[in-house]
Design a protein around this motif. Structure first.
Motif, PDB file in Angstrom:
ATOM      1  N   GLU A 425       0.785  -1.226   0.038  1.00  0.00           N
ATOM      2  CA  GLU A 425       0.023  -0.089  -0.037  1.00  0.00           C
ATOM      3  C   GLU A 425       0.811   1.333  -0.057  1.00  0.00           C
ATOM      4  O   GLU A 425       0.510   2.053  -0.492  1.00  0.00           O
ATOM      5  N   ARG A 426       1.835   1.339   0.622  1.00  0.00           N
ATOM      6  CA  ARG A 426       2.772   2.694   0.909  1.00  0.00           C
ATOM      7  C   ARG A 426       3.722   2.538  -0.493  1.00  0.00           C
ATOM      8  O   ARG A 426       4.183   3.631  -0.444  1.00  0.00           O
ATOM      9  N   GLY A 427       4.132   1.399  -0.973  1.00  0.00           N
ATOM     10  CA  GLY A 427       4.802   1.555  -2.192  1.00  0.00           C
ATOM     11  C   GLY A 427       4.407   1.860  -3.583  1.00  0.00           C
ATOM     12  O   GLY A 427       5.281   2.119  -4.383  1.00  0.00           O
ATOM     13  N   TYR A 428       2.844   1.556  -3.544  1.00  0.00           N
ATOM     14  CA  TYR A 428       2.643   1.671  -5.050  1.00  0.00           C
ATOM     15  C   TYR A 428       2.942   2.990  -5.675  1.00  0.00           C
ATOM     16  O   TYR A 428       3.438   3.031  -7.027  1.00  0.00           O
ATOM     17  N   GLU A 429       2.403   4.096  -5.153  1.00  0.00           N
ATOM     18  CA  GLU A 429       2.715   5.416  -5.735  1.00  0.00           C
ATOM     19  C   GLU A 429       4.394   5.715  -5.946  1.00  0.00           C
ATOM     20  O   GLU A 429       4.621   6.121  -7.189  1.00  0.00           O
ATOM     21  N   ALA A 430       5.205   5.284  -5.238  1.00  0.00           N
ATOM     22  CA  ALA A 430       6.627   5.556  -5.465  1.00  0.00           C
ATOM     23  C   ALA A 430       6.814   4.565  -6.530  1.00  0.00           C
ATOM     24  O   ALA A 430       7.789   4.925  -7.448  1.00  0.00           O
ATOM     25  N   ILE A 431       6.726   3.338  -6.756  1.00  0.00           N
ATOM     26  CA  ILE A 431       7.048   2.620  -7.633  1.00  0.00           C
ATOM     27  C   ILE A 431       6.494   2.959  -9.033  1.00  0.00           C
ATOM     28  O   ILE A 431       7.428   2.890  -9.925  1.00  0.00           O
ATOM     29  N   ARG A 432       5.258   3.345  -9.083  1.00  0.00           N
ATOM     30  CA  ARG A 432       4.705   3.870 -10.164  1.00  0.00           C
ATOM     31  C   ARG A 432       5.521   5.138 -10.794  1.00  0.00           C
ATOM     32  O   ARG A 432       5.779   5.145 -11.848  1.00  0.00           O
ATOM     33  N   SER A 433       5.656   6.070  -9.754  1.00  0.00           N
ATOM     34  CA  SER A 433       6.608   7.263 -10.440  1.00  0.00           C
ATOM     35  C   SER A 433       7.890   7.030 -10.733  1.00  0.00           C
ATOM     36  O   SER A 433       8.295   7.517 -12.019  1.00  0.00           O
ATOM     37  N   ALA A 434       8.503   5.958 -10.015  1.00  0.00           N
ATOM     38  CA  ALA A 434       9.968   5.701 -10.416  1.00  0.00           C
ATOM     39  C   ALA A 434       9.859   5.201 -11.751  1.00  0.00           C
ATOM     40  O   ALA A 434      10.933   5.168 -12.623  1.00  0.00           O
ATOM     41  N   LEU A 435       9.014   4.033 -12.090  1.00  0.00           N
ATOM     42  CA  LEU A 435       8.730   3.492 -13.315  1.00  0.00           C
ATOM     43  C   LEU A 435       8.655   4.409 -14.335  1.00  0.00           C
ATOM     44  O   LEU A 435       9.284   4.374 -15.742  1.00  0.00           O
TER      45      LEU A 435
END
Length: 516
Positions: A425-435
């Protein structure tokens, strides 16, 4: 359970193909593509070529009318050797972003594969080329083939008149700068001489209205204003040359004092080709995802309508599965995220979100979840996004979990990498932005610009590299590139690395230091 088949309705019954079967398959595919999927395409031109012609085509960057250059022949020999040894397969098709849209099909393909690549290239890629905003903004599909014909003949005449070696020297340097030979932003139209005179008159009137004799009584600087004069000259020089300039090939073509007219035309040819491929570099995931989704949808519809047999469908699905195969990160075959796999998965995921959303999907995509309008949603996405924005807009938590994506933080000052975000839940936004950032050409492509040159002095050309996230240029590649710039410029060239955020100077090198 075996599906009952009416053999009289099948479009083809064997692996052999002929032009009549191709015509029937094209008509059936066209009915679904244009009628059901609502695709909008250029007129199609299908051409059958041999495997050697296919090798030759994509060895010369995929253009049907490409000029000769030793690098194309070198790649052809390399690819042919791997193909004959069985170490590498060939593309089943090649498609050209032109009007009409040209699709090359290999004569060695089976009839099932011909049907697959017609749907993939002649309809999927074709629609994307015609409708995506990047291609509409940066390419001229109606004129590219005639321009390539001109370029091929022009370079051949230059070789006859000036010699192959002289032409290759210019092309070698132009190819080395090809990635820095594009305009990344639309340029404002330059003012006409009449408008320029009008602006000068307005500036003069403004100065007369705001002039105050009080400023004359202020004390002068010790250098009697000479430094201000030099700065003013530098500003005027940069303004006249429209600096900074991001397109190195354009600047060299227009400004170099040593190039002859035919050499300038060679630079123009290379940068026109570079600009033609600029949208493709930013839409690989979307373009291949669109074409793969289209062929998968159409082939399944033909099978459901008893137009193709189970055997043909199994062959198609095997090829489809090979194309979208994504090795794990610890697999020896892993070389990054497969654009076909990610693109196709995102297209199918959008279809799922529109038709069978979960509560999570409704939270993340309230505008499209459960709407049922997956066709309209996909058509809009294909038209108005590039890879970076598409991933940032549509990559779902479900797909992040499916691909088991996570984010690494790699600090050069630390002896280890840190897992900064995982698929939770906490990592979805960060992963999407990084990708998404990993597909941003503004980040992955070095930002090197012309910042100054004194044409009346020593003619020293100054380049500046905007260093992002501390990533500097490889020294050997950097020095080789500077030599190519100097060959086209004719005088000393320097490159300064400046931190894009702080403006701090990180490094400086010049052709004087590295030699010619």
């Amino acid at each position: 359970m075996k599906k009952s088949e009416s053999t009289s309705d099948l479009l083809f019954r064997s692996s052999d193909w002929n032009f009549e079967k191709l015509s029937d398959v094209y008509a059936a595919i066209s009915e679904i593509a244009l009628g059901d999927l609502k695709l909008d395409i250029y007129p199609n031109q299908l051409e059958i070529i041999s495997w050697e012609q296919m090798l030759d085509a994509y060895s010369s960057i995929g253009m049907p009318l490409m000029y000769q250059h030793w690098s194309f022949g070198k790649r052809f020999v390399f690819e042919e050797h791997l193909y004959r040894k069985g170490h590498r397969g060939l593309a089943y098709e090649l498609v050209i972003n032109s009007n009409p849209c040209i699709s090359y099909l290999m004569e060695e393909n089976t009839m099932a594969m011909q049907a697959l690549v017609i749907a993939h290239a002649a309809f999927g890629h074709n629609h994307f080329f015609k409708n995506n905003y990047m291609f509409r903004r940066w390419t001229e599909a109606a004129s590219i083939l005639s321009y390539m014909d001109f370029a091929k003949k022009y370079i051949a005449r230059c070789e006859e008149r000036h010699g192959t070696a002289a032409v290759e020297r210019i092309l070698d340097s132009a190819h080395a700068l090809m990635d820095q030979g594009v305009f990344r932003y639309r340029r404002a139209p330059r003012l006409s001489s009449e408008k320029e005179r009008e602006r000068a008159r307005e500036r003069l009137e403004y100065e007369e209205q705001t002039y105050s004799d009080l400023w004359r009584t202020l004390p002068k600087k010790k250098d009697d204003g000479r430094e201000d004069e030099r700065e003013r000259e530098a500003r005027e020089r940069k303004r006249a040359l429209h600096l900074p300039e991001e397109n190195l090939l354009y600047f060299l073509e227009k400004t170099s004092l040593i190039l002859e007219p035919w050499q300038r035309e060679l630079l123009r040819i290379v940068r026109v080709i570079a600009q033609y491929f600029y949208p493709q570099r930013q839409t690989k995931v979307m373009n291949e995802g669109c074409a793969t989704f289209v062929h998968h949808t159409i082939m399944n519809r033909l099978y459901d309508d008893d137009k193709i047999s189970e055997g043909a469908m199994l062959e198609i699905l095997q090829s489809h599965s090979n194309v979208i195969f994504q090795p794990s990160f610890d697999d020896p075959r892993f070389s990054g995220i497969n654009p076909y796999a990610l693109g196709f998965a995102m297209m199918k995921d959008i279809e799922r979100i529109c038709t069978e959303p979960t509560s999570e999907d409704r939270d993340w995509f309230p505008d499209i979840a459960g709407s049922g309008n997956w066709r309209e949603t996909l058509l809009d996405a294909w038209a108005n996004h590039r890879d970076e924005s598409f991933i940032l807009q549509y990559l779902s938590p479900a797909l992040i979990r499916h691909f088991r994506l996570f984010q690494l933080t790699d600090d050069a000052g630390e002896p280890y990498c840190e897992v900064a975000s995982i698929h939770n839940e906490r990592g979805y936004e960060a992963i999407r932005s990084a990708l998404a950032r990993s597909y941003d050409i503004g980040i992955i492509q070095p930002d090197v610009q012309v910042v100054d040159v004194d044409l009346l002095g020593d003619r020293h050309l100054k380049l500046q590299h905007g260093v992002k996230q501390g990533v500097v240029l490889d020294e050997s590649a950097r020095n080789a590139t500077l030599r190519h710039v100097r060959r086209l410029w004719g005088y000393d060239v320097s490159l300064e690395g400046v931190d894009a955020r702080s403006g701090e100077r990180l490094y400086e090198c010049s052709t004087k230091q590295i030699g010619e």
